[in-house]
Write a protein that holds these residues in place. Structure first.
Motif, PDB file in Angstrom:
ATOM      1  N   ASN A   1       3.916   9.907   5.414  1.00 23.46           N
ATOM      2  CA  ASN A   1       4.029   8.507   4.692  1.00 23.46           C
ATOM      3  C   ASN A   1       4.675   8.712   3.304  1.00 23.46           C
ATOM      4  N   VAL A   2       5.279   9.898   3.087  1.00 23.41           N
ATOM      5  CA  VAL A   2       5.759  10.065   1.764  1.00 23.41           C
ATOM      6  C   VAL A   2       7.052   8.986   1.394  1.00 23.41           C
ATOM      7  N   ASN A   3       7.054   8.331   0.199  1.00 30.13           N
ATOM      8  CA  ASN A   3       7.986   7.514   0.041  1.00 30.13           C
ATOM      9  C   ASN A   3       8.106   6.003   0.858  1.00 30.13           C
ATOM     10  N   LYS A   4       6.975   6.091   1.330  1.00 33.49           N
ATOM     11  CA  LYS A   4       6.747   4.673   2.229  1.00 33.49           C
ATOM     12  C   LYS A   4       5.766   3.700   1.879  1.00 33.49           C
ATOM     13  N   ILE A   5       5.820   2.764   2.215  1.00 31.12           N
ATOM     14  CA  ILE A   5       4.720   1.510   1.749  1.00 31.12           C
ATOM     15  C   ILE A   5       4.494   1.000   3.037  1.00 31.12           C
ATOM     16  N   ALA A   6       3.320   0.261   3.096  1.00 32.22           N
ATOM     17  CA  ALA A   6       2.758  -0.658   4.107  1.00 32.22           C
ATOM     18  C   ALA A   6       2.307  -2.130   3.462  1.00 32.22           C
TER      19      ALA A   6
ATOM     20  N   LEU B   1      -4.750  -8.251   7.695  1.00 30.95           N
ATOM     21  CA  LEU B   1      -3.686  -8.067   8.631  1.00 30.95           C
ATOM     22  C   LEU B   1      -2.623  -7.238   7.941  1.00 30.95           C
ATOM     23  N   ILE B   2      -2.555  -5.907   8.643  1.00 34.45           N
ATOM     24  CA  ILE B   2      -1.474  -5.205   8.363  1.00 34.45           C
ATOM     25  C   ILE B   2       0.016  -5.486   8.952  1.00 34.45           C
ATOM     26  N   TYR B   3       1.001  -5.471   8.385  1.00 35.14           N
ATOM     27  CA  TYR B   3       2.022  -5.788   8.960  1.00 35.14           C
ATOM     28  C   TYR B   3       3.136  -4.883   9.260  1.00 35.14           C
ATOM     29  N   CYS B   4       4.010  -5.158  10.354  1.00 35.44           N
ATOM     30  CA  CYS B   4       5.163  -4.188  10.701  1.00 35.44           C
ATOM     31  C   CYS B   4       6.338  -4.746  10.788  1.00 35.44           C
ATOM     32  N   LEU B   5       7.506  -4.192  10.845  1.00 32.43           N
ATOM     33  CA  LEU B   5       8.739  -4.448  11.339  1.00 32.43           C
ATOM     34  C   LEU B   5       9.010  -4.141  12.821  1.00 32.43           C
ATOM     35  N   GLU B   6       9.715  -5.042  13.359  1.00 36.63           N
ATOM     36  CA  GLU B   6      10.082  -4.915  14.909  1.00 36.63           C
ATOM     37  C   GLU B   6      11.840  -5.239  14.996  1.00 36.63           C
ATOM     38  N   GLU B   7      12.257  -4.431  15.774  1.00 37.57           N
ATOM     39  CA  GLU B   7      13.553  -4.569  16.083  1.00 37.57           C
ATOM     40  C   GLU B   7      14.112  -5.774  16.441  1.00 37.57           C
ATOM     41  N   VAL B   8      13.242  -6.531  17.206  1.00 40.50           N
ATOM     42  CA  VAL B   8      13.761  -7.929  17.457  1.00 40.50           C
ATOM     43  C   VAL B   8      14.262  -8.980  16.327  1.00 40.50           C
ATOM     44  N   ASP B   9      13.312  -8.431  15.280  1.00 36.64           N
ATOM     45  CA  ASP B   9      13.484  -9.521  14.189  1.00 36.64           C
ATOM     46  C   ASP B   9      14.493  -8.672  13.214  1.00 36.64           C
TER      47      ASP B   9
ATOM     48  N   ASN C   1       5.356  -7.941  21.874  1.00 31.76           N
ATOM     49  CA  ASN C   1       4.936  -9.285  22.580  1.00 31.76           C
ATOM     50  C   ASN C   1       6.200  -9.942  23.089  1.00 31.76           C
ATOM     51  N   ARG C   2       7.530  -9.378  22.460  1.00 30.01           N
ATOM     52  CA  ARG C   2       8.879 -10.130  22.829  1.00 30.01           C
ATOM     53  C   ARG C   2       9.469  -9.083  23.485  1.00 30.01           C
ATOM     54  N   ALA C   3      10.320  -8.517  22.951  1.00 28.49           N
ATOM     55  CA  ALA C   3      11.098  -7.302  23.578  1.00 28.49           C
ATOM     56  C   ALA C   3      10.752  -6.143  23.128  1.00 28.49           C
ATOM     57  N   SER C   4      11.070  -5.088  24.201  1.00 26.59           N
ATOM     58  CA  SER C   4      10.856  -3.745  24.097  1.00 26.59           C
ATOM     59  C   SER C   4      11.904  -3.200  22.687  1.00 26.59           C
ATOM     60  N   GLY C   5      11.304  -2.439  21.697  1.00 25.76           N
ATOM     61  CA  GLY C   5      12.204  -2.054  20.683  1.00 25.76           C
ATOM     62  C   GLY C   5      11.313  -1.337  19.882  1.00 25.76           C
ATOM     63  N   GLU C   6      12.009  -0.960  18.657  1.00 26.71           N
ATOM     64  CA  GLU C   6      11.579  -0.068  17.676  1.00 26.71           C
ATOM     65  C   GLU C   6      10.351  -0.981  16.829  1.00 26.71           C
ATOM     66  N   MET C   7       9.625  -0.205  16.455  1.00 24.82           N
ATOM     67  CA  MET C   7       8.536  -0.891  15.287  1.00 24.82           C
ATOM     68  C   MET C   7       8.307   0.167  14.315  1.00 24.82           C
ATOM     69  N   GLN C   8       7.726  -0.452  13.107  1.00 28.90           N
ATOM     70  CA  GLN C   8       7.486   0.594  12.025  1.00 28.90           C
ATOM     71  C   GLN C   8       6.383  -0.143  11.178  1.00 28.90           C
ATOM     72  N   VAL C   9       5.387   0.400  10.829  1.00 30.80           N
ATOM     73  CA  VAL C   9       4.318  -0.094   9.922  1.00 30.80           C
ATOM     74  C   VAL C   9       4.677   0.318   8.536  1.00 30.80           C
ATOM     75  N   TRP C  10       4.629   1.706   8.403  1.00 33.48           N
ATOM     76  CA  TRP C  10       5.321   2.461   7.146  1.00 33.48           C
ATOM     77  C   TRP C  10       6.888   2.458   6.961  1.00 33.48           C
ATOM     78  N   VAL C  11       7.235   1.478   5.892  1.00 30.98           N
ATOM     79  CA  VAL C  11       8.534   1.438   5.600  1.00 30.98           C
ATOM     80  C   VAL C  11       9.008   2.121   4.372  1.00 30.98           C
TER      81      VAL C  11
ATOM     82  N   TRP D   1       0.877  -1.191   0.096  1.00 30.81           N
ATOM     83  CA  TRP D   1       0.142  -0.081  -0.129  1.00 30.81           C
ATOM     84  C   TRP D   1       0.895   1.248  -0.008  1.00 30.81           C
ATOM     85  N   SER D   2       0.231   2.140  -0.780  1.00 24.10           N
ATOM     86  CA  SER D   2       0.944   3.500  -0.517  1.00 24.10           C
ATOM     87  C   SER D   2      -0.224   4.524   0.179  1.00 24.10           C
ATOM     88  N   ALA D   3       0.243   5.642   0.613  1.00 23.11           N
ATOM     89  CA  ALA D   3      -0.649   6.576   1.192  1.00 23.11           C
ATOM     90  C   ALA D   3      -0.899   7.580   0.240  1.00 23.11           C
ATOM     91  N   ASN D   4      -2.166   8.232   0.657  1.00 22.69           N
ATOM     92  CA  ASN D   4      -2.444   9.536   0.013  1.00 22.69           C
ATOM     93  C   ASN D   4      -1.122  10.472  -0.121  1.00 22.69           C
TER      94      ASN D   4
END
Lengths: 662, 662
Positions: free
Chosen positions: A558-563, A569-577, A649-659, A549-552
């Motif tokens: 969300n310029v230059n980002k995707i989700a 289900l919307i996905y995200c990146l987590e620091e633990v991974d 649900n694992r470790a405290s860390g960064e998270m991002q939906v729009w990448v 997905w791109s945002a309006n």
């Protein structure tokens, strides 16, 4: 008191037996309800999180049941907690009602019956029910409605009573509700001597509509219409009450500077064209408007709902179904202003959005409502609780950096781990009642058509045109896009079965008894209208390809980002991974995403992987913030996306939906 | 009282006659000083801007002079305004002192002398001087130092008195200052019976160092060292004072929840490794540490300064020289956390950064200090005032969208037009004293070398090793990179002239009497060390090519963005030149920037143009927030950058320093 209809609203009984959702229902039953009961009784050994750096907020304990005991005269003492503390008990009671419907539990019913007995004692003779005002300031009853939450609490009780009566037939619960509603009716209205005003927090309006539906008592519907139409007509109402109020105490400190739009009281509801103010308030208002429009065939009110719906969904909603772009006022801001890391996205607001969507579906069968209902449910709502069912988010960010939550007071509301409970504990019990009432949302019935809104394994009994129909869904949704329906009417009957094709499903296949049906969806549904003989099997196959997905473009954040989305289900990146500095990752355009089901993660979830690029931070950057001569370098990096609802649900860390994309 | 030295600190007299800066000096003299005088006397017909949505802040009028009249016993009444309201008068007085040095004005001196007379009357017998505590709560003197700003105000008076004495030789002003310092010395220190503590807002420390330099009285330097070294050693000091305080009123409401790092009182100064807390406080502390380290040859303190300098400049400073990443506490947050639209970047903080840089230059000749001094001065500091000299920014954002400032309470501190005055009016008078004392910053003299820090047309008399040297600069800086120096010693003399090569100047040329000097700069300076005969001409030619900056990749806010600089000036895009939705603009890599001087804009400024691309928002986006199937389309668009300091002098609109790149 006439009970019009003791069955659930849409005359269907639903048994959920779903690999995804049954776990949640069990968690609510086995963990959340007992746990919340302990909290309400101050027996849980927990850390209560203050949601603000405000020393005026009491949050050392819940004290909610204790407040009722004091109001009932069973104990001595003072009220403790928020002025709306009562509503925590009511939401718990409502969740118990729904849960008993799924799994009957004698001892739980006994507890709840005892609560009803207590409430009966706490209710004043004329029907008034509110522990803060009964205990502390009875003379101030209904005199500070901007802040008092009296009708808000009343509404939550009425909702709970309706649900509890429907499941258990406890007449006392319903009697208290009617007495309370009658007390409110005696105090509010256009007639001389009555208060021509409304509560600062909408809720009574939708509750009265439910009470009307259960009892058939049109006074309740009329009272709801009064509150809705009165809202925002006299913009001096709150101010006048404040001036006339002789009470010395703040009911809620710091609320006086809120603009009228915070309460959706800045103009009459028919003139409100955009979603403004406190997000939960706005969606509770809209949910009430949509239900009342439906019940009283009010086309103008329905048009107003449509405008507000569009304002939310087309201009002011996060891709996770979250709403509320700012912590300050937990509120909407402007069109396209959707910052990912300072937003609010309260769990309760997305629950309210589901109420709104569901009530719009009663008015018109349009898949956009069910799409949004599903979006909010599978993402922000269930992100609101940890997988253990004992930790909760109030705020559901789309981007988090733990350092900023600690070091930037402007982001201190964005928690990186779910706290156990909150001083203002609206979200956890709201989640409990949402999850336990999921059965309500699966189908809508309208004009002899059964509309399928949600896909999950369940067995339902639906009555259409007098014919009872057994409807079965079997699916491994949301991991799998195949859903098998078994349709079994009592006798051959003509009715429509509307299959929702979610907007994210670019393609789909339908097979009825093995034969493909090629039909275009209309307003998001393919309607199979025929005479059903019984024993029919319908196979629905949705497009489970990974969606990018791109945002309006107006959404600056969300310029230059995707989700990434797969199924609902919307996905995200987590620091633990993926390591830290997630913002250095870029997703190439041409790289294929791969999906696999990971049995051992979170009890089994689908993860998505892609070979991305990660910016290399050259040594030269160590001692400088700005440079003119350093090129960007990238290295390949395999990154793993997890479903958004599983984050933290694992470790405290960064998270991002729009990448960032390449 | 021994007056050690009545000349300016560095024994040079400077006359500024510069096309860029003389305008500012005139504005301060003709507009700001008279205007601020009217404000201080409640005679200006202005709108005072509340900087927070806080009803507890008094800001209907300044009342600052009135407070002194009441404290002096000339009038009846109560103190009004902030507890630190006195400092507005002191900063005005300091600006007057510097301004008289540039342009003598009998009537202005008369006004200032009258203020001194008033202060003498307001000063208590033992030297104490503070209108709030003298009028309202004399029994609370020095008992709530975390919030009271008593030593902060005292420091500002001492700075003003030192400056005023230097220009006018008004002994009364200096006597009041010494009496005040003596009162403080009698109250604070290690000795039994004295308060072993310090002010919540640093300022007295740097003021005492100045008073020591003027008077040679080492007690003042010792007292400054006491305050510096005591800070953060006993972390219970503020808390103990709060507990022992019997006063009923809040001195400043809402400050009790601030962490100790807000006041830089979380650990001893030698152990502080990163810039934490309230940004103005931190740089005032650092400015004091750097001066005291220099004056007392304290190597440990100098090392601590270096650490804090690096923390700011290498990790926590905006490209405009702004500091303070969050409004909440007007504070630093984390390394690389530099959001462009929610930051604080207070004008005063960048002024304090200049003080710090200047005092570091006394310790060591390193161009990085002068680079930063210049960066802060030409960008954030002068952005703090409108070109009319009558409107001021407290907050200097790098990105603004007026809609968000109105609709997002989290951005309500980011004003889009400069208000006339503030309830907390620290910035406007701070600007006035900064601009009028600019002459101080042009040169530093160290070890027989004259270091050139700033380029502007001026005529200075410098004494090095007993030889008086007339030094002249002629330039059209910052628009032009050519600077002509004329060096005229009284008699032939050996000394060094250090020409700063700013870090943004990739190349440069130097010609001494027509002959090119090819030398590499050392620590940012090319030192021409020779025996000067007189009548020598040095031409410096800096690289005025447009610079395209990238931010450190860890700065998430600036990913894929560039900032434009020419000479010392950072540039920005404004809506008035480029339309709205500035975030849709992308700067192609290969397009050339063009520079031209625009005579008719803002009285003449250099603008930069480039053919950029602007994203086309296709019709399909009208009704949807998210899409999977819409490509990005761009159209060519010529965009115009203006110098950052000029923004918000035309229409209210969007502004952006960091712009997306292709």
């Amino acid at each position: 008191m006439t009970v019009k209809n003791s069955a659930p609203l849409h005359l269907h009984e639903v048994k959920i037996n779903d690999p995804f959702w049954s776990r949640y229902l069990e968690i609510v039953r086995k963990e959340m309800i007992p746990y919340q009961w302990d909290v309400l009784n101050d027996r849980a050994n927990i850390t209560i999180e203050k949601e603000r750096n405000d020393e005026t907020i009491p949050s050392e304990k819940s004290h909610a049941i204790e407040n009722f005991k004091i109001a009932a005269g069973l104990k001595e003492g003072n009220h403790y907690g928020w002025v709306f503390q009562d509503s925590d008990v009511y939401k718990w009671l409502e969740a118990v009602a729904y849960s008993l419907h799924h799994t009957y539990d004698e001892s739980l019913k006994y507890l709840a019956d005892e609560v009803i007995d207590l409430l009966e004692l706490a209710q004043e003779k004329d029907g008034y029910l509110n522990t803060y005002f009964s205990i502390e300031e009875p003379e101030r009853r209904f005199k500070k409605l901007a802040e008092s939450h009296e009708l808000y609490c009343a509404g939550h009780y009425i909702e709970a009573a309706v649900a509890y009566y429907e499941t258990t037939k406890n007449e006392k619960a319903l009697k208290i509700a009617c007495k309370l509603a009658d007390c409110i009716e005696a105090s509010f209205g256009d007639e001389p001597g009555k208060i021509k005003g409304y509560d600062g927090h909408e809720e009574i309006e939708l509750a009265l509509a439910k009470l009307y539906q259960l009892t058939g008592e049109s006074r309740y519907l009329e009272l709801s219409r009064f509150f809705l139409y009165e809202r925002g007509t006299d913009t001096t109402f709150f101010e006048r009450q404040r001036k006339e109020d002789t009470g010395k105490r703040h009911v809620i400190e710091g609320m006086t500077h809120r603009p009228l739009s915070y309460y959706q009281a800045h103009k009459p509801i028919l003139e409100q064209e955009s979603a403004e103010g406190h997000a939960v308030r706005l969606v509770y208002l809209c949910a009430a408007m949509a239900d009342v429009a439906y019940l009283s065939h009010d086309q103008e009110m329905l048009d107003a709902c449509r405008k507000l719906w569009k304002s939310i969904v087309q201009k002011r909603m996060y891709i996770t179904g979250g709403i509320g772009s700012t912590v300050d006022g937990e509120a909407f801001t402007s069109d396209y202003d959707l910052p990912n890391d300072t937003m609010y996205c309260e769990t309760c607001a997305s629950i309210g959005l589901i109420f709104f969507a569901y009530n719009m579906l009663k008015n018109e069968a349009d898949g956009t409502y069910a799409d949004t209902l599903e979006r909010a449910l599978y993402n922000t709502v269930i992100s609101g609780m940890a997988l253990d069912g004992k930790h909760f988010f109030y705020v559901n960010p789309l981007e988090v950096n733990p350092k900023n939550s600690v070091n930037d007071p402007g982001k201190s509301h964005v928690k990186v781990t779910r706290p156990e409970w909150f001083g203002c504990a609206c979200c956890p019990p709201n989640l409990a009642r949402m999850l336990t009432s999921l059965n309500k949302y699966i189908y809508s019935i309208k004009d002899d058509v059964i509309y399928t809104n949600l896909y999950l394994t369940n067995q339902s009994s639906v009555v259409v045109n007098g014919t009872k129909i057994e409807l079965q869904q079997e699916t491994n949704y949301p991991w799998d896009g195949d859903i098998k329906f078994l349709i079994q009417p009592d006798a051959p009957a003509a009715f429509g079965l509307a299959v929702r094709i979610p907007s994210w499903s670019k393609t789909y296949k339908l097979y009825l008894n093995g034969e493909e049906i090629k039909e275009q969806p209309h307003n998001g549904y393919v309607i199979i209208d025929r005479e059903w003989q019984g024993n029919e099997e319908l196979l629905v196959s949705l497009d489970m390809n990974i969606q990018v997905w791109s945002a309006n473009p107006y959404v600056k954040a969300n310029v230059n980002k995707i989700a990434i989305q797969r199924g609902p289900l919307i996905y995200c990146l987590e620091e633990v991974d993926n390591g830290d500095n997630l913002h250095l990752i870029r997703i190439p355009k041409t790289e294929p995403f791969s999906y696999r089901f990971e049995e051992n993660l979170f009890g089994g979830v689908g993860v998505i992987e892609v070979t991305a690029k990660k910016r290399v931070v050259q040594e030269e950057w160590e001692n400088q913030l700005y440079a003119t001569d350093l090129d960007e370098e990238y290295e390949e990096k395999k990154v793993t996306f997890i479903p958004y609802y599983c984050w933290a649900n694992r470790a405290s860390g960064e998270m991002q939906v729009w990448v960032a994309k390449e």
